[in-house]
Design a protein around this motif. Structure first.
Motif, PDB file in Angstrom:
ATOM      1  N   LEU A   7     -14.817   5.334   4.654  1.00 14.77           N
ATOM      2  CA  LEU A   7     -13.594   5.193   3.867  1.00 14.77           C
ATOM      3  C   LEU A   7     -13.964   5.267   2.396  1.00 14.77           C
ATOM      4  O   LEU A   7     -14.886   4.572   1.955  1.00 14.77           O
ATOM      5  CB  LEU A   7     -12.908   3.852   4.148  1.00 14.77           C
ATOM      6  N   HIS A   8     -13.243   6.068   1.654  1.00 16.07           N
ATOM      7  CA  HIS A   8     -13.519   6.175   0.219  1.00 16.07           C
ATOM      8  C   HIS A   8     -12.207   6.346  -0.536  1.00 16.07           C
ATOM      9  O   HIS A   8     -11.480   7.321  -0.338  1.00 16.07           O
ATOM     10  CB  HIS A   8     -14.435   7.356  -0.085  1.00 16.07           C
ATOM     11  N   GLY A   9     -11.904   5.363  -1.376  1.00 12.46           N
ATOM     12  CA  GLY A   9     -10.722   5.439  -2.221  1.00 12.46           C
ATOM     13  C   GLY A   9      -9.415   5.452  -1.449  1.00 12.46           C
ATOM     14  O   GLY A   9      -8.420   6.020  -1.912  1.00 12.46           O
ATOM     15  N   LEU A  10      -9.397   4.807  -0.270  1.00 11.72           N
ATOM     16  CA  LEU A  10      -8.198   4.809   0.570  1.00 11.72           C
ATOM     17  C   LEU A  10      -7.056   4.053  -0.111  1.00 11.72           C
ATOM     18  O   LEU A  10      -7.218   2.917  -0.557  1.00 11.72           O
ATOM     19  CB  LEU A  10      -8.509   4.159   1.922  1.00 11.72           C
ATOM     20  N   LYS A  11      -5.895   4.710  -0.169  1.00  8.41           N
ATOM     21  CA  LYS A  11      -4.708   4.101  -0.766  1.00  8.41           C
ATOM     22  C   LYS A  11      -3.513   4.279   0.167  1.00  8.41           C
ATOM     23  O   LYS A  11      -3.369   5.299   0.838  1.00  8.41           O
ATOM     24  CB  LYS A  11      -4.393   4.731  -2.127  1.00  8.41           C
ATOM     25  N   LYS A  12      -2.655   3.248   0.182  1.00  8.11           N
ATOM     26  CA  LYS A  12      -1.441   3.322   0.981  1.00  8.11           C
ATOM     27  C   LYS A  12      -0.350   2.493   0.313  1.00  8.11           C
ATOM     28  O   LYS A  12      -0.563   1.310  -0.021  1.00  8.11           O
ATOM     29  CB  LYS A  12      -1.689   2.800   2.404  1.00  8.11           C
ATOM     30  N   ASP A  22      -7.841   1.740  -3.287  1.00  9.27           N
ATOM     31  CA  ASP A  22      -9.256   2.063  -3.430  1.00  9.27           C
ATOM     32  C   ASP A  22     -10.128   1.324  -2.419  1.00  9.27           C
ATOM     33  O   ASP A  22     -11.139   0.706  -2.772  1.00  9.27           O
ATOM     34  CB  ASP A  22      -9.728   1.763  -4.865  1.00  9.27           C
ATOM     35  N   VAL A  23      -9.746   1.357  -1.151  1.00  2.00           N
ATOM     36  CA  VAL A  23     -10.549   0.738  -0.094  1.00  2.00           C
ATOM     37  C   VAL A  23     -11.719   1.660   0.247  1.00  2.00           C
ATOM     38  O   VAL A  23     -11.519   2.801   0.666  1.00  2.00           O
ATOM     39  CB  VAL A  23      -9.697   0.459   1.156  1.00  2.00           C
ATOM     40  N   THR A  24     -12.931   1.147   0.061  1.00  2.00           N
ATOM     41  CA  THR A  24     -14.146   1.947   0.268  1.00  2.00           C
ATOM     42  C   THR A  24     -15.194   1.120   1.010  1.00  2.00           C
ATOM     43  O   THR A  24     -15.584   0.059   0.541  1.00  2.00           O
ATOM     44  CB  THR A  24     -14.718   2.416  -1.079  1.00  2.00           C
TER      45      THR A  24
END
Length: 293
Positions: A7-12, A22-24
């Protein structure tokens, strides 16, 4: 080896509410990653995005090097997943549902299934509408653990289980870990994560605030020291790194910054040490560091 989960830079976002920002983090082969945070922190949203149940707004999300949204069908053939509240067909028995889950997955070990039914003390002939929450969780766990998957994702899997069944789950996860499988474990039971996890990821308000092994993270908070000396132990209170000093007769209890433990030992030695105990910070201490107040 390449990462199982990346996961890199996950946004929701859900409307104007930013659920993830920014879940990484990564999960490697043979690694158990503890994913912790309070309700509403973003754990389940992250997992739903990983499973391709919801579409991310930005960032990279891959399992086995494949995009979790575009390649979800291929990915799901190689994973087992248990949510925090398993919904079942009330008119079917627990055994029938387990067999249906295994058939839908396309695999499953019937001997392992029977072994797990006995271990989790589940009545497989009882209809699901008569099951408690804990028994519904057992059905999901037995089905997931009966499949030889490359990745296991558990989202609050022991919710509703009694302590004895929690221990059974922990033992079974430890066995999976020994075979080199990757596991993402989201749990509110910090002792469970502390026992099983190789790495911890702490999420707060949709952001990752700490990532690392427990040993790597323990330098971030203080150890608890119990010290008894021949001389006046009160002199230790003035040493750098000593906090919350409390004394009873010749014994003191205090918290200490880990980088100053050696200084404290040197001063204690001058006083004549009768007892010295150091308890490293627990996962709960690390967790509370981000949430208290």
């Amino acid at each position: 080896m390449s990462e199982i989960i990346k996961l890199h830079g996950l946004k929701k976002n859900f409307g104007k509410v930013q659920a993830l920002s920014d879940v990484t983090f990564t999960v490697n082969p043979g690694e158990v990653v503890g994913f912790i945070g309070p309700n509403g922190a973003g754990k389940s949203t992250t997992i739903r995005a990983l499973l391709g149940i919801i579409k991310r707004d930005a960032g990279e999300a891959k399992i086995f090097g494949k995009d979790v949204w575009k390649d979800s069908l291929d990915i799901h053939k190689r994973i087992s997943y248990v949510p925090g509240d398993v919904s079942l067909w009330g008119s079917l028995t627990g055994g029938e549902i387990i067999d249906l889950f295994l058939k839908l997955h396309g695999g499953g070990n019937k001997q392992k299934r029977d072994y797990l039914i006995e271990r989790f003390e589940l009545d497989p002939k009882k209809k699901a509408k008569g099951y408690s929450k804990g028994n519904r969780q057992k059905v999901g766990l037995i089905a997931a653990l009966s499949v030889d998957s490359d990745l296991y994702i558990f989202d609050e899997p022991t919710s509703g289980l009694d302590p004895l069944m929690e221990a059974v789950f922990q033992e079974e996860v430890a066995k999976i870990k020994e075979t080199g499988k990757a596991i993402l474990l989201s749990s509110h039971i910090l002792s469970e994560v502390e026992r099983l996890a190789d790495k911890v990821v702490i999420i707060r308000q949709g952001r990752i605030v700490e990532t690392g092994t427990l040993d790597e993270l323990r330098h971030l908070t203080r150890s608890t020291i119990t010290l008894a000396t021949e001389g006046d132990v009160a002199e230790i209170a003035a040493v750098n790194g000593v906090h919350d000093f409390e004394q009873t007769d010749d014994q003191a209890t205090f918290s200490a910054d880990n980088q100053h433990i050696n200084d404290i030992l040197q001063e204690a030695t001058k006083l004549g040490v009768k007892r010295f105990e150091a308890v490293p910070p627990t996962l709960e201490d690390l967790f509370m560091r981000h949430y208290e107040g």
